[in-house]
Scaffold this active site. Sequence first.
Site, PDB file in Angstrom:
ATOM      1  CB  THR A 154     -12.626   1.390  -4.960  1.00 25.74           C
ATOM      2  OG1 THR A 154     -12.670   0.351  -4.003  1.00 25.74           O
ATOM      3  CG2 THR A 154     -12.117   2.675  -4.332  1.00 25.74           C
ATOM      4  CB  VAL A 183     -10.186  -2.090   6.707  1.00 26.80           C
ATOM      5  CG1 VAL A 183      -9.592  -0.936   5.915  1.00 26.80           C
ATOM      6  CG2 VAL A 183     -10.939  -1.567   7.922  1.00 26.80           C
ATOM      7  N   GLY A 184     -10.601  -2.774   3.457  1.00 32.48           N
ATOM      8  CA  GLY A 184      -9.915  -3.147   2.220  1.00 32.48           C
ATOM      9  C   GLY A 184      -8.689  -2.289   1.974  1.00 32.48           C
ATOM     10  CB  THR A 205     -11.142  -0.533  -8.209  1.00 34.91           C
ATOM     11  OG1 THR A 205     -12.391  -1.161  -7.877  1.00 34.91           O
ATOM     12  CG2 THR A 205     -10.860  -0.768  -9.678  1.00 34.91           C
ATOM     13  N   GLY A 208      -9.510  -6.023  -2.171  1.00 33.11           N
ATOM     14  CA  GLY A 208      -8.535  -5.340  -1.324  1.00 33.11           C
ATOM     15  C   GLY A 208      -7.543  -6.276  -0.668  1.00 33.11           C
TER      16      GLY A 208
HETATM   17  N1  ASP Z   1     -11.012  -2.304  -3.107  1.00 35.91           N
HETATM   18  C1  ASP Z   1     -12.277  -2.371  -2.422  1.00 35.91           C
HETATM   19  C2  ASP Z   1     -12.155  -3.183  -1.201  1.00 35.91           C
HETATM   20  O1  ASP Z   1     -11.480  -4.207  -1.201  1.00 35.91           O
HETATM   21  C3  ASP Z   1     -13.398  -2.851  -3.233  1.00 35.91           C
HETATM   22  C4  ASP Z   1     -13.277  -2.734  -4.727  1.00 35.91           C
HETATM   23  O2  ASP Z   1     -12.693  -1.801  -5.232  1.00 35.91           O
HETATM   24  O3  ASP Z   1     -13.773  -3.580  -5.446  1.00 35.91           O
HETATM   25  O4  ASP Z   1     -12.789  -2.840  -0.224  1.00 35.91           O
END
Ligand code: ASP
Length: 328
Positions: A154, A183-184, A205, A208
């Site tokens: 992210t 959804v994350g 990030t 999630g």
């Molecule tokens: N946090 C994001 C999600 O889980 C993906 C990521 O940042 O790696 O959708």
Amino acid sequence: MTHMTWGTIATWRMAHEGVVKASELLAQDASAGDAVEALINLVEAYPYYKSVGFGGLPNEEGVVEMDAAFMDGDTLAQGAVAGIHNVMHAVSVARALSAEHYNSFRVGAGATKFAQLQGFEMTNMLTPRAKQVWLNRLAEMRDQDLNPYDGHDTVGAITLNKQGSMAAATSTSGLFMKKAGRVGDSPLSGSGYYVDSTIGGAAATGLGEDIMKGCLAYEIVRRMGEGQTPQQACDAAVYPFIEKLRRRYGKAGEFSLIAMNHQGEWGVATNVEFTFSVATQGNPARILLANPGPDQTTTIEPITQDWLDAYEKRIKAPVPGLADPARN
Ligand code: ASP
């Protein structure tokens, strides 16, 4: 007292050009919201970043579903979208929603319709390159017993302007090969992001599903509010939580958090190699490399040219099966 220091921090090397852009804006008295939106818009539009915006990898059905959020640290206004389709700048839609008292977090078709009606740029976000990566992964999964979920990231960012106002925002296409509608943490208040101009902000990030279990962005801001520095707050929120997850849930996914307080001090914590970009007044934007260190600390070092060269090569590597393999 007039506030004089500005600052910005954002996740991953991919955010660096955005951090440069946000620095220019903040140095010229931009609002924290304009700076954070501009930062994230650059990442969203760059086709070789395969986890955010245009060129982002799709869900298992081949559909690019994006999550994004925006928060104003002065008013605590928040806007977010989840599972939005065909919009170039999901974070801008989230920001527009932050002006609404009701209906400020919208998902799926409702979010996409809002973006369309508001005149946001709509486009097919699935590039030929991302589509081929998806097709290749489907084939690999048929032929080998693979965990499909190994691509994500992210862009999350915090900005502090010269007046002392702060903003936070996130944008992602989420977990590659996710199920439709997954959804994350990124659009979830307190998990993927949080900011309060009187204290500071944090963004996440990583996986999630696990970040949410600890409401990590809020936890870091809460700790800064109790007087911890951003680095202390990141270390104290993240490392014991990883241990707790391992002990009680049996495992912990990869994740990384960034934070900045209202004085422009910053910190990060991570359980995996993690790059980020940071700039403050007098300290131009630079990319740094973080790793988990000894005794629940974080080691941070400058990025090397070799690392940057290898990264550039990796994101632009030819994709097998693509008619023009170097195409984006
Ligand atoms: N946090 C994001 C999600 O889980 C993906 C990521 O940042 O790696 O959708």
